[in-house]
Design a protein around this motif. Structure first.
Motif, PDB file in Angstrom:
ATOM      1  N   TYR A 188      -2.853  -3.400  -3.104  1.00 35.30           N
ATOM      2  CA  TYR A 188      -2.796  -1.945  -2.944  1.00 35.30           C
ATOM      3  C   TYR A 188      -4.152  -1.356  -3.347  1.00 35.30           C
ATOM      4  CZ  TYR A 188       2.170  -2.907  -2.638  1.00 35.30           C
ATOM      5  OH  TYR A 188       3.390  -3.419  -2.251  1.00 35.30           O
ATOM      6  N   PHE A 189      -4.351  -0.090  -3.032  1.00 34.70           N
ATOM      7  CA  PHE A 189      -5.626   0.556  -3.315  1.00 34.70           C
ATOM      8  C   PHE A 189      -5.555   1.395  -4.585  1.00 34.70           C
ATOM      9  CE2 PHE A 189      -6.448  -0.355   1.167  1.00 34.70           C
ATOM     10  CZ  PHE A 189      -7.787  -0.732   1.117  1.00 34.70           C
ATOM     11  N   ALA A 190      -6.626   1.310  -5.380  1.00 34.85           N
ATOM     12  CA  ALA A 190      -6.887   2.249  -6.475  1.00 34.85           C
ATOM     13  C   ALA A 190      -8.233   2.875  -6.142  1.00 34.85           C
ATOM     14  CB  ALA A 190      -6.926   1.544  -7.817  1.00 34.85           C
ATOM     15  N   GLY A 191      -8.211   4.068  -5.566  1.00 29.55           N
ATOM     16  CA  GLY A 191      -9.443   4.636  -5.025  1.00 29.55           C
ATOM     17  C   GLY A 191      -9.902   3.789  -3.854  1.00 29.55           C
ATOM     18  N   PRO A 231       2.071   3.271 -11.079  1.00 30.21           N
ATOM     19  CA  PRO A 231       1.474   4.551 -11.469  1.00 30.21           C
ATOM     20  C   PRO A 231      -0.016   4.684 -11.184  1.00 30.21           C
ATOM     21  CG  PRO A 231       2.937   3.739 -13.192  1.00 30.21           C
ATOM     22  CD  PRO A 231       2.766   2.625 -12.213  1.00 30.21           C
ATOM     23  N   VAL A 232      -0.723   3.569 -10.896  1.00 28.76           N
ATOM     24  CA  VAL A 232      -2.188   3.659 -10.757  1.00 28.76           C
ATOM     25  C   VAL A 232      -2.709   3.158  -9.406  1.00 28.76           C
ATOM     26  CG1 VAL A 232      -2.641   3.590 -13.225  1.00 28.76           C
ATOM     27  CG2 VAL A 232      -2.444   1.441 -11.962  1.00 28.76           C
ATOM     28  N   ARG A 495      -5.853   7.089 -15.659  1.00 26.86           N
ATOM     29  CA  ARG A 495      -6.896   8.111 -15.684  1.00 26.86           C
ATOM     30  C   ARG A 495      -6.301   9.454 -15.277  1.00 26.86           C
ATOM     31  NH1 ARG A 495     -11.912   5.006 -15.258  1.00 26.86           N
ATOM     32  NH2 ARG A 495     -11.366   2.810 -14.899  1.00 26.86           N
ATOM     33  N   PRO A 496      -6.937  10.549 -15.680  1.00 26.60           N
ATOM     34  CA  PRO A 496      -6.405  11.868 -15.302  1.00 26.60           C
ATOM     35  C   PRO A 496      -6.430  12.066 -13.786  1.00 26.60           C
ATOM     36  CG  PRO A 496      -8.004  12.055 -17.089  1.00 26.60           C
ATOM     37  CD  PRO A 496      -8.094  10.647 -16.571  1.00 26.60           C
ATOM     38  N   ASP A 497      -5.281  12.227 -13.186  1.00 26.24           N
ATOM     39  CA  ASP A 497      -5.181  12.571 -11.774  1.00 26.24           C
ATOM     40  C   ASP A 497      -3.788  13.128 -11.516  1.00 26.24           C
ATOM     41  OD1 ASP A 497      -3.392  10.394 -11.452  1.00 26.24           O
ATOM     42  OD2 ASP A 497      -5.011   9.043 -10.914  1.00 26.24           O
ATOM     43  N   GLU A 503      -3.815  13.616 -19.288  1.00 27.77           N
ATOM     44  CA  GLU A 503      -4.860  14.540 -19.695  1.00 27.77           C
ATOM     45  C   GLU A 503      -6.141  13.812 -20.071  1.00 27.77           C
ATOM     46  OE1 GLU A 503      -3.351  16.958 -22.814  1.00 27.77           O
ATOM     47  OE2 GLU A 503      -1.830  17.931 -21.547  1.00 27.77           O
ATOM     48  N   SER A 504      -6.037  12.548 -20.408  1.00 29.96           N
ATOM     49  CA  SER A 504      -7.207  11.749 -20.751  1.00 29.96           C
ATOM     50  C   SER A 504      -6.931  10.298 -20.382  1.00 29.96           C
ATOM     51  CB  SER A 504      -7.519  11.873 -22.247  1.00 29.96           C
ATOM     52  OG  SER A 504      -6.413  11.432 -23.014  1.00 29.96           O
ATOM     53  N   VAL A 505      -7.975   9.492 -20.399  1.00 36.61           N
ATOM     54  CA  VAL A 505      -7.814   8.073 -20.078  1.00 36.61           C
ATOM     55  C   VAL A 505      -7.027   7.392 -21.202  1.00 36.61           C
ATOM     56  CG1 VAL A 505      -9.022   5.910 -19.656  1.00 36.61           C
ATOM     57  CG2 VAL A 505      -9.944   8.042 -18.746  1.00 36.61           C
TER      58      VAL A 505
END
Length: 612
Positions: A188-191, A231-232, A495-497, A503-505
């Motif tokens: 799968y893709f992360a970015g 989740p990522v 990561r925040p997205d 809210e933070s990494v």
């Protein structure tokens, strides 16, 4: 060998010179006593196929229980024989699906005699859980060796004893699980990065029920990522995409092309999205089949017209994989960061170490203890010899050293200062401070931003002894120390997205990555999302093994691991030019080229690394 009731026998088929030889299995199980053990297969043999035998007429309750448990270990993916031991209602509703409970060894079984049951006898089956495989085929190790227990209720149906409540999942010993299932990565893709998501599929082909490994892998890919990785990462396939109705199995044509017909959910995707879909599929199936697959073509729901296609070279561009490293790096006896050309790995040509270019090639204001190099090999992150400062240095030009460290530690002892650093493919820098007074995991965005302290859920009082971020940037391997013992864990980097709402990494859901090892010495990420781990099992010798990131063991191991204090593998997946594994031992820096033995390439030195 004592004769056994027919219901307790299994049939094993061996492939010998193309001739199928059927043998009636005769298990060595006790016939007396309160606890009776149902043994798993002895070892793993991919040449062996196991088939259950139906219950004998008028079989006794203990024979029914024993025969059912053995039939669950058969190579029949539909478990038709196992269902014959169940009541008609239970046989029709029993859907263990892909869920599996993996035990360290076979099941113990004993009759429940504490109370009278008017419906019939009850049998309790027990074992020690090693792992579970969930509905998405993802493997999850058990952390604390939980006990498995299930009580089988037997009733009479048509004057035959049958089981009314089968277990909700398959229950297999570790050896049977390894015989029936095989690991495969779906992607799968992360970015822009492609991320390996390990799952298990059945090894045996059953085209009539879509149970061949290729079709299983594609179906698992379409169903979405595992719960842990979900989740990522994202899938390029639209929600609801499945194989075209009526597709029973997938196969390759003469040009090593896999054509995959999809349902109407994929009809209106753009070409860029379609090619990302095909890239996910190509890498997932290629991971299963090796080099046989050269191209994937996605088809419309009519099963004929093409949506898009990708070949190896196109998919490699879309996948965003790190480029193959040019050099291998380590800290020499003079406490300088040096490098060696990897192509000089042949036995008749000894590689030579040279100082890295840039400011580190001249006498630095401090000695170095460890380092990490970006994937493009243009920058290095180095930790001072005292472990108190982390510096980021360009490996080009003749510019000055940086004015100060990006992260500092106040630890009093060498073991209480900064760990070796690590880069991910996005260019973020990671390091941990082991100072008992100020412990923490730190991330430096882009290697130049303001350091951010990263929350690690579930860390508790354990100290981070070492770390390694994965190239895809969504996982981090942590060597955690507690009471003098080091164990390996993998956490998910959030990561925040909009998807995580973070809210933070942070690092979430730590899970054991080498639960079989009582103590881990060193580790590194390796190709295909695996980990290369040096450690020892309980009362065992030190060994180096490839592990899947989900904590299940891969069969491949390295020779001569004793004495290795550090290890590194290149995460590049360029199959035509595999890179040697590099290690550090009392002999100095050692290389293990593919298909060869360890050899010393540099006397002395320490902290060997590849980019990452």
């Amino acid at each position: 060998m004592d004769a056994e009731p027919t219901s307790a026998r299994i049939v094993r088929a061996f492939a010998l010179g193309g001739v199928a030889v059927l043998l009636a299995g005769c298990a060595t199980m006790p016939t007396h006593g309160e606890i009776r053990s149902v043994q798993g297969s002895q070892g793993v043999d991919s040449q062996v196929r196991v088939f259950g035998v139906p219950p004998a007429d008028k079989a006794m309750p203990d024979e029914i229980v024993k025969g059912f448990l053995e039939a669950m270990t058969s190579d029949d993916p539909q478990l038709e024989t196992a269902r014959k031991y169940l009541t008609e209602g239970a046989a029709g509703s029993w859907k263990p699906g892909s869920t599996v409970t993996v035990l360290k060894s076979g099941l113990g079984r004993s009759q429940v005699t504490s109370e009278k049951d008017a419906d019939g006898p009850r049998w309790k089956v027990t074992g020690e859980k090693l792992a579970t495989v969930d509905e998405r085929s993802a493997y999850q190790p058990e952390i604390n060796g939980a006990k498995y227990e299930w009580v089988l209720q037997l009733v009479q149906e048509n004057k035959q004893w049958r089981i009314a409540n089968p277990p909700q999942s398959l229950v297999l010993s570790e050896s049977d699980f390894q015989r029936i299932y095989m690991p495969v990565n779906k992607y799968y893709f992360a970015g822009s990065a492609l991320v390996a998501d390990p799952v298990y599929v059945r090894q045996r082909a059953d085209p009539d029920s879509r149970m061949d490994p290729t079709t299983q892998t594609v179906q698992s890919l379409l169903s979405g990522p595992s719960n842990w990785l979900g989740p990522v990462v994202e899938s390029s396939f639209p929600t609801g995409t499945e194989l075209r109705e009526g597709t029973k199995s997938l196969s390759y044509d003469g040009q090593n092309t896999l054509r995959v017909p999809l349902n109407e959910k994929a009809e209106h995707v753009t070409q860029p999205q379609c090619k990302k879909m095909a890239t996910q599929l190509l890498y997932s199936v290629k991971d299963l089949t090796g080099s046989r697959l050269d191209q994937v073509e996605l088809l419309h729901s009519d099963g004929k017209s093409s949506l898009c296609s990708v070949n190896d070279s196109t998919a490699a561009t879309i996948a965003g994989r790190p480029r193959a490293p040019e050099y291998q790096y380590f800290v020499d006896n003079e406490k300088r960061l040096v490098r060696m050309k990897i192509d000089n790995a042949s036995e008749d040509q000894q590689p030579k170490a040279e100082p890295v270019p840039g400011p580190l090639s001249t006498p630095a204001p401090f000695s170095i203890s460890s380092a990490a190099v970006t994937y493009d090999e243009r920058r290095a992150a180095v930790v001072s010899e005292d472990g108190h400062g982390l510096y980021v240095v360009q490996m080009s030009g003749v510019g000055p050293m940086p004015q100060g460290p990006v992260v500092t530690s106040k630890g009093a002892k060498a073991t209480d200062t900064l760990t070796a650093p690590s880069w991910d493919a996005a260019g973020d820098l990671w390091v941990a401070d082991r100072d008992p007074q100020h412990p923490g995991l730190w991330r430096v965005p882009g290697g130049v931003g303001t350091p951010e302290k990263v929350q690690v859920a579930g860390l508790n009082d354990r100290k981070i002894a070492a770390l390694k971020a994965s190239a895809d940037g969504v996982r981090i391997a942590l060597l955690l120390e507690e009471n003098g013992r080091k164990t390996l864990w993998v956490g998910r980097i959030e990561r925040p997205d909009a998807k995580t709402n973070a809210e933070s990494v942070s690092v979430r859901e730590l899970r054991p990555a080498a639960p079989q090892m009582a103590d881990v010495t060193a580790m590194s990420w390796a190709p295909r999302g695996r980990l290369l781990v040096v450690g020892r099992e309980s009362r065992g010798v030190v060994q180096a093994r490839y592990m899947l990131a989900d904590g299940s063991m891969v069969a491949a191991s390295l020779p001569g691991a004793a004495g290795l204090a550090a290890i590194a593998a290149a995460v590049s997946e360029e199959e035509s030019k595999p890179k040697p594994v590099v290690g550090y031992s009392s002999d100095g820096i050692v290389w293990l080229p593919p298909g060869a033995q360890w050899r010393t390439v540099a006397a002395g030195g320490q902290a060997p690394v590849y980019p990452g």
